[in-house]
Design a protein around this motif. Structure first.
Motif, PDB file in Angstrom:
ATOM      1  N   VAL A  11       0.815  -1.211   0.000  1.00 30.51           N
ATOM      2  CA  VAL A  11       0.000   0.000   0.000  1.00 30.51           C
ATOM      3  C   VAL A  11       0.850   1.265   0.000  1.00 30.51           C
ATOM      4  O   VAL A  11       0.376   2.330  -0.406  1.00 30.51           O
ATOM      5  CB  VAL A  11      -0.969   0.022   1.200  1.00 30.51           C
ATOM      6  N   SER A  12       2.088   1.172   0.417  1.00 29.86           N
ATOM      7  CA  SER A  12       2.949   2.354   0.496  1.00 29.86           C
ATOM      8  C   SER A  12       3.683   2.643  -0.814  1.00 29.86           C
ATOM      9  O   SER A  12       4.567   3.503  -0.857  1.00 29.86           O
ATOM     10  CB  SER A  12       3.986   2.183   1.609  1.00 29.86           C
ATOM     11  N   HIS A  13       3.323   1.982  -1.904  1.00 34.97           N
ATOM     12  CA  HIS A  13       4.058   2.129  -3.155  1.00 34.97           C
ATOM     13  C   HIS A  13       3.874   3.525  -3.750  1.00 34.97           C
ATOM     14  O   HIS A  13       2.947   4.274  -3.408  1.00 34.97           O
ATOM     15  CB  HIS A  13       3.591   1.081  -4.166  1.00 34.97           C
ATOM     16  N   THR A  14       4.737   3.867  -4.684  1.00 34.67           N
ATOM     17  CA  THR A  14       4.647   5.132  -5.416  1.00 34.67           C
ATOM     18  C   THR A  14       4.037   4.883  -6.797  1.00 34.67           C
ATOM     19  O   THR A  14       3.935   3.736  -7.258  1.00 34.67           O
ATOM     20  CB  THR A  14       6.031   5.765  -5.604  1.00 34.67           C
ATOM     21  N   PRO A 293     -15.739   1.314  18.954  1.00 36.84           N
ATOM     22  CA  PRO A 293     -14.492   2.073  18.788  1.00 36.84           C
ATOM     23  C   PRO A 293     -13.937   1.849  17.380  1.00 36.84           C
ATOM     24  O   PRO A 293     -13.879   0.702  16.909  1.00 36.84           O
ATOM     25  CB  PRO A 293     -13.561   1.483  19.847  1.00 36.84           C
ATOM     26  N   GLN A 294     -13.542   2.920  16.711  1.00 35.87           N
ATOM     27  CA  GLN A 294     -12.995   2.768  15.372  1.00 35.87           C
ATOM     28  C   GLN A 294     -11.742   1.898  15.383  1.00 35.87           C
ATOM     29  O   GLN A 294     -11.463   1.174  14.430  1.00 35.87           O
ATOM     30  CB  GLN A 294     -12.687   4.141  14.766  1.00 35.87           C
ATOM     31  N   THR A 295     -10.992   1.934  16.487  1.00 38.61           N
ATOM     32  CA  THR A 295      -9.777   1.123  16.575  1.00 38.61           C
ATOM     33  C   THR A 295     -10.088  -0.371  16.492  1.00 38.61           C
ATOM     34  O   THR A 295      -9.270  -1.149  15.985  1.00 38.61           O
ATOM     35  CB  THR A 295      -9.029   1.419  17.882  1.00 38.61           C
ATOM     36  N   LEU A 296     -11.254  -0.776  16.990  1.00 35.46           N
ATOM     37  CA  LEU A 296     -11.646  -2.188  16.906  1.00 35.46           C
ATOM     38  C   LEU A 296     -11.809  -2.618  15.450  1.00 35.46           C
ATOM     39  O   LEU A 296     -11.326  -3.691  15.045  1.00 35.46           O
ATOM     40  CB  LEU A 296     -12.962  -2.408  17.659  1.00 35.46           C
ATOM     41  N   ILE A 297     -12.459  -1.783  14.655  1.00 34.27           N
ATOM     42  CA  ILE A 297     -12.684  -2.116  13.252  1.00 34.27           C
ATOM     43  C   ILE A 297     -11.373  -2.054  12.477  1.00 34.27           C
ATOM     44  O   ILE A 297     -11.102  -2.892  11.602  1.00 34.27           O
ATOM     45  CB  ILE A 297     -13.733  -1.169  12.640  1.00 34.27           C
ATOM     46  N   ASN A 298     -10.529  -1.075  12.796  1.00 30.76           N
ATOM     47  CA  ASN A 298      -9.217  -1.003  12.141  1.00 30.76           C
ATOM     48  C   ASN A 298      -8.392  -2.259  12.422  1.00 30.76           C
ATOM     49  O   ASN A 298      -7.739  -2.812  11.525  1.00 30.76           O
ATOM     50  CB  ASN A 298      -8.450   0.219  12.635  1.00 30.76           C
ATOM     51  N   CYS A 306      -4.434   1.619  13.972  1.00 25.99           N
ATOM     52  CA  CYS A 306      -4.377   2.880  13.232  1.00 25.99           C
ATOM     53  C   CYS A 306      -3.532   2.706  11.972  1.00 25.99           C
ATOM     54  O   CYS A 306      -2.413   2.203  12.045  1.00 25.99           O
ATOM     55  CB  CYS A 306      -3.807   3.994  14.099  1.00 25.99           C
ATOM     56  N   ARG A 307      -4.078   3.111  10.828  1.00 21.46           N
ATOM     57  CA  ARG A 307      -3.340   3.169   9.572  1.00 21.46           C
ATOM     58  C   ARG A 307      -3.672   4.500   8.906  1.00 21.46           C
ATOM     59  O   ARG A 307      -4.672   4.618   8.198  1.00 21.46           O
ATOM     60  CB  ARG A 307      -3.714   2.002   8.655  1.00 21.46           C
ATOM     61  N   GLU A 308      -2.863   5.509   9.164  1.00 20.49           N
ATOM     62  CA  GLU A 308      -3.160   6.837   8.633  1.00 20.49           C
ATOM     63  C   GLU A 308      -3.165   6.852   7.109  1.00 20.49           C
ATOM     64  O   GLU A 308      -3.877   7.648   6.490  1.00 20.49           O
ATOM     65  CB  GLU A 308      -2.152   7.853   9.179  1.00 20.49           C
ATOM     66  N   ASP A 309      -2.367   5.976   6.486  1.00 16.06           N
ATOM     67  CA  ASP A 309      -2.321   5.959   5.033  1.00 16.06           C
ATOM     68  C   ASP A 309      -3.576   5.347   4.419  1.00 16.06           C
ATOM     69  O   ASP A 309      -3.849   5.542   3.234  1.00 16.06           O
ATOM     70  CB  ASP A 309      -1.083   5.211   4.538  1.00 16.06           C
ATOM     71  N   LEU A 310      -4.350   4.610   5.201  1.00 12.22           N
ATOM     72  CA  LEU A 310      -5.573   3.983   4.697  1.00 12.22           C
ATOM     73  C   LEU A 310      -6.843   4.609   5.263  1.00 12.22           C
ATOM     74  O   LEU A 310      -7.921   4.408   4.728  1.00 12.22           O
ATOM     75  CB  LEU A 310      -5.565   2.480   5.013  1.00 12.22           C
ATOM     76  N   TYR A 355     -17.677  12.837   8.005  1.00  8.56           N
ATOM     77  CA  TYR A 355     -17.014  13.868   7.229  1.00  8.56           C
ATOM     78  C   TYR A 355     -15.936  13.194   6.383  1.00  8.56           C
ATOM     79  O   TYR A 355     -15.632  12.012   6.546  1.00  8.56           O
ATOM     80  CB  TYR A 355     -16.413  14.927   8.159  1.00  8.56           C
ATOM     81  N   GLN A 356     -15.374  13.944   5.453  1.00 10.78           N
ATOM     82  CA  GLN A 356     -14.435  13.339   4.516  1.00 10.78           C
ATOM     83  C   GLN A 356     -13.240  12.704   5.227  1.00 10.78           C
ATOM     84  O   GLN A 356     -12.747  11.654   4.808  1.00 10.78           O
ATOM     85  CB  GLN A 356     -13.953  14.386   3.509  1.00 10.78           C
ATOM     86  N   LYS A 357     -12.794  13.287   6.325  1.00 12.57           N
ATOM     87  CA  LYS A 357     -11.636  12.737   7.031  1.00 12.57           C
ATOM     88  C   LYS A 357     -11.971  11.497   7.858  1.00 12.57           C
ATOM     89  O   LYS A 357     -11.053  10.782   8.288  1.00 12.57           O
ATOM     90  CB  LYS A 357     -11.025  13.810   7.941  1.00 12.57           C
ATOM     91  N   ARG A 358     -13.236  11.261   8.124  1.00  7.41           N
ATOM     92  CA  ARG A 358     -13.650  10.104   8.924  1.00  7.41           C
ATOM     93  C   ARG A 358     -12.822  10.008  10.210  1.00  7.41           C
ATOM     94  O   ARG A 358     -12.205   8.975  10.496  1.00  7.41           O
ATOM     95  CB  ARG A 358     -13.504   8.814   8.111  1.00  7.41           C
ATOM     96  N   ASP A 359     -12.836  11.067  10.990  1.00  9.90           N
ATOM     97  CA  ASP A 359     -11.893  11.145  12.107  1.00  9.90           C
ATOM     98  C   ASP A 359     -12.542  11.175  13.491  1.00  9.90           C
ATOM     99  O   ASP A 359     -11.900  11.584  14.454  1.00  9.90           O
ATOM    100  CB  ASP A 359     -10.988  12.366  11.937  1.00  9.90           C
TER     101      ASP A 359
END
Length: 530
Positions: A11-14, A293-298, A306-310, A355-359
């Motif tokens: 997932v971290s590819h360019t 908790p969102q962390t449970l689903i992550n 937590c995966r900030e890139d996803l 919201y778009q950031k889903r935060d």
């Protein structure tokens, strides 16, 4: 053009690494590769926490036949891109002015099609423009002061404006309406990634600007959009439409009206019944909003909290109950909020939005159970409406106008929650602790518990005691279908039922696709009548 499938990268590819893998797969030099674009991107999480993106890519190359001869793979094929096309009428044709009732996705995209075809539609929206609507909704959430004509259900953009803004759909459409809807959103300012993401979403804050931009395109192309303009009656002569009545006073003559009214236009459904349109009660689903908790689903989806890139992870769960009823998640909102989505005084309904950031701290989803007309206490085409209303009246009374909330452990014990545990509500609108189990018929409660325990075997921790349930989730889809024929017209000529409220869609994208479909039908029917 070549289509290459199953290109897998971390997932971290360019972008450069994706192009390098593409050239290696096709055995291409840099000079042979003319252009490429991503057709689809999906997440492969089978080896979590090691995650991969899997791509389908369309490629233009020099000497395509020679390339195909030197590569042999079932994942590489020659293809021709299908582009959605619009019918178009010559400007000198005396085209009718269609009236579109409702400015949700179905109404807006129908109007978009019609202006592209050369018509100048009039869109009538009972609620406010999206900016004023946002202020009205936020005032309702903070004070409880409801505007029955402009709220989470009614107003520019429709009910989908206050949602997670999901754009994925299961509707099969070989002519390319799905991709066209996404392209229109991108033209209106959405990120290009929605064109290929497996589960694209926009979020409420992004949708507000996009809806305005689509409306401006319609107006600049000759269409008109009017707000606070509720269609209260139809004039029908010899089983054909002749005019619409707006706000009980203004008469607008037309022989073409699109009913893109949304799934909560209960007063409009009653008026249509009185006018004799062919309608039928349909199955839908009701239930409660669940917060985790969102962390449970992550952790479940990514193998990490937590995966900030996803971003925040989503889930989808289904179960078939012992009694044959389906139990499933609906309108799942990662990093979202449960919202008071009421539209009638004395009745309370909830929905979810992000919201778009889903935060936010919580993931929420409707957990709903299927119901059929056999479950409705009354008979008739509006029996489902009355079923919804009675559930909402109980919810309003239970919370005294606020959203009633309960811990899952207390729900199972059928007792009122007195104190929240590890999970705290993330909500828009006032809320109060209550015994939410009193909202639904007990047979549905039992099926819901059965489903939640089944989901816990899929997502460990799903049935944790502190998980929150709130209600009532009653607006999952329209409780009626306005019957239409092969020309997309109702039993009354000139009336075109359209979108989710008419019973032909379920979500932003499918409603928008149906709007394009109905716009095409109107154009085709007019051309054929010449």
């Amino acid at each position: 053009m070549l289509r290459v499938q199953q290109l897998k990268l971390p997932v971290s590819h360019t972008r450069e690494e994706l192009e390098k893998k593409l050239r290696k797969t096709l055995k291409l030099s840099k000079e042979e590769l003319l252009s490429w674009n991503i057709r689809r991107q999906s997440l492969d999480a089978r080896k979590k926490p090691e995650l991969f993106f899997v791509y389908t890519v369309d490629v233009s190359v020099k000497q395509e036949k020679q390339v195909m001869k030197r590569v042999h793979s079932k994942n590489i094929m020659s293809t021709t891109e299908k582009k959605f096309s619009y019918l178009h009428m010559e400007q000198n044709l005396n085209a009718p002015r269609p009236v579109i009732v409702g400015s949700g996705p179905a109404g807006l995209f129908c109007a978009y099609y019609l202006v592209k075809a050369g018509m100048k539609p009039l869109v009538l929206e009972r609620g406010e423009d999206v900016d004023d609507r946002l202020k009205t909704v936020e005032r309702f959430w903070s004070t409880g002061e409801l505007n029955p004509e402009s709220n989470v259900q009614f107003g520019e953009g429709g009910a989908g404006t206050f949602s997670d803004g999901k754009l994925n759909t299961l509707v099969k459409d070989p002519v390319g309406r799905n991709q066209e809807v996404l392209k229109i959103f991108v033209e209106a300012g959405a990120p290009e990634e929605i064109l290929y993401q497996q589960k694209p979403h926009l979020g409420t804050d992004a949708l507000i600007g996009l809806v305005k931009n689509i409306r401006r395109f319609i107006e600049e192309a000759g269409g008109e959009v009017r707000f606070s303009s509720k269609v209260t009656d139809l004039e029908i002569r010899d089983n054909a439409l002749t005019a619409v009545i707006v706000n009980d006073s203004e008469k607008i003559e037309t022989n073409t009206v699109v009913l893109a009214v949304g799934h909560s236009a209960r007063d409009t459904f009653s008026m249509l019944k009185e006018k004799g349109l062919s309608m039928e009660a349909k199955s839908f689903a009701v239930g409660l909003r669940a917060e985790h908790p969102q962390t449970l689903i992550n952790q479940y989806q990514y193998g990490q909290e937590c995966r900030e890139d996803l971003g925040a992870a989503a889930y989808k769960v289904t179960h078939r109950g012992k009694n044959g009823r389906g139990v499933y998640s609906f309108c799942m909102c990662p990093g979202g909020y449960v919202v008071n989505a009421s539209s009638e005084p004395g009745r309370l309904a909830v929905n979810g939005m992000s919201y778009q950031k889903r935060d936010s701290q919580n993931a929420n989803s409707a957990l709903i159970v299927s119901v059929t007309p056999d479950d409705f206490p009354e008979d008739g085409v509006l029996a489902g409406v009355e079923f919804q209303r009675k559930l909402e009246e109980v919810a309003f009374a239970l919370g005294k106008g606020k959203i009633p909330v309960q811990r899952y452990a207390d729900f199972c014990l059928n007792k009122e929650t007195k104190e929240f545990g590890a999970v705290k509500p993330c909500m828009k609108g006032g809320y109060t602790m209550a015994n939410v189990r009193t909202l639904l018929p007990e047979t549905l409660n039992e099926t819901l518990i059965e489903g939640i325990e089944s989901f816990n075997r899929m997502i460990p921790g799903f049935s944790q005691p502190d998980m929150l349930l709130s209600g009532i989730e009653s607006r999952t889809s329209s409780p009626v279908r306005i019957v239409r024929n092969e020309q997309f017209q109702s039993s009354t000529a000139g009336i075109y039922p359209c979108g989710e409220g008419a019973g032909y869609a379920g979500g932003i994208t499918s409603a928008a696709m149906d709007g394009l479909r109905v716009g095409e039908a109107i154009t085709k029917n007019f051309i054929n009548s010449l």
